[in-house]
Design an enzyme around this catalytic site. Structure first.
Site, mmCIF file in Angstrom:
data_model
loop_
_atom_site.group_PDB
_atom_site.id
_atom_site.type_symbol
_atom_site.label_atom_id
_atom_site.label_comp_id
_atom_site.label_asym_id
_atom_site.label_seq_id
_atom_site.Cartn_x
_atom_site.Cartn_y
_atom_site.Cartn_z
ATOM 1 N N HIS A 63 0.825 -1.197 0.000
ATOM 2 C CA HIS A 63 0.000 0.000 0.000
ATOM 3 C C HIS A 63 0.866 1.256 0.000
ATOM 4 C CE1 HIS A 63 -3.115 -2.709 2.175
ATOM 5 N NE2 HIS A 63 -3.151 -2.873 0.864
ATOM 6 N N LYS A 72 4.359 6.794 8.371
ATOM 7 C CA LYS A 72 3.728 6.004 9.426
ATOM 8 C C LYS A 72 4.752 5.319 10.307
ATOM 9 C CE LYS A 72 2.145 3.059 5.877
ATOM 10 N NZ LYS A 72 1.140 2.158 5.343
ATOM 11 N N HIS A 119 4.254 -0.069 1.535
ATOM 12 C CA HIS A 119 4.397 -0.902 2.723
ATOM 13 C C HIS A 119 3.453 -2.087 2.640
ATOM 14 C CE1 HIS A 119 3.153 -1.908 6.948
ATOM 15 N NE2 HIS A 119 4.462 -2.100 6.992
ATOM 16 N N TYR A 132 -0.551 1.004 13.830
ATOM 17 C CA TYR A 132 -0.078 2.020 12.898
ATOM 18 C C TYR A 132 -0.329 3.394 13.513
ATOM 19 C CZ TYR A 132 -1.442 -1.786 9.710
ATOM 20 O OH TYR A 132 -1.629 -2.996 9.109
ATOM 21 N N ASP A 168 -6.115 -6.065 -2.708
ATOM 22 C CA ASP A 168 -4.725 -6.501 -2.802
ATOM 23 C C ASP A 168 -4.549 -7.586 -3.855
ATOM 24 O OD1 ASP A 168 -4.172 -4.698 -0.792
ATOM 25 O OD2 ASP A 168 -3.864 -6.212 0.759
#
Length: 183
Positions: A63, A72, A119, A132, A168
């Site tokens: 992502h 992040k 990531h 996160y 995904d």
């Protein structure tokens, strides 16, 4: 807690806590504003915390956020994960580089991922909880997903994939994803 730069990804850091263990278990600091400041990060920039729970073999990612991107902090608070960062910042000295980490609840190490990096991760244990801390609110219109099995990236995922989201699973390869989002 100490911060260590990640040589493969310019601007990425590992934040390693100092757990205090005794017969009850352990206690450790998972975020320290002064340590973040010591490596040039603004601790007040992080405006959203999230958590995911995955079972062994689940793959999440790759992502990326379009626009200004998204920085992040990622930590596996329970279980173990195989974590992947791909530097897609064209102006970065580590553009195109990949870095792999094993994050675990045993160590509580936090990984800082700079904006502009993709990531993803795969759960290695029966249950893996990932926390996160994100530097701006999520905007689904800026979501970019890259195929986890893109041959150009050749990521050595350690387990067969047991489950992943439809988004995904249907993600385009790296070149197409970047072309579609003007990177």
């Amino acid at each position: 807690m100490k911060a260590t730069g990640v040589p493969a990804i310019a601007g990425a850091y590992l934040f390693e806590p100092t757990p205090h263990a005794d017969e009850r278990g352990f206690f450790c600091r998972t975020f320290d504003a002064d340590v973040a400041r010591s490596v040039g990060l603004d601790p007040d920039a992080f405006g959203q915390d999230s958590v995911s729970r995955s079972v062994r073999g689940v793959l999440r990612g790759l992502h990326l956020r379009a626009g200004t991107g998204e920085a992040k902090l990622v930590r596996c608070s329970h279980g173990r994960i195989f974590d992947v960062v791909v530097d897609l910042r064209k102006d970065a000295p580590t553009y195109g580089a990949r870095a792999f980490f094993e994050l675990s609840g045993d160590t509580q190490v936090t990984l800082y991922i700079p904006a502009g990096c993709a990531h993803g991760f795969q759960a290695l244990t029966d249950t893996a909880d990932v926390s996160y801390r994100i530097d701006r609110p999520h905007d689904p219109s800026e979501d970019v997903t890259i195929a986890f099995d893109d041959p150009e990236l050749a990521i050595p995922w350690p387990l067969p994939v047991t489950a992943m989201s439809r988004r995904d699973r249907e993600a385009p390869g790296l070149a197409e994803a970047l072309r579609n989002h003007g990177k």
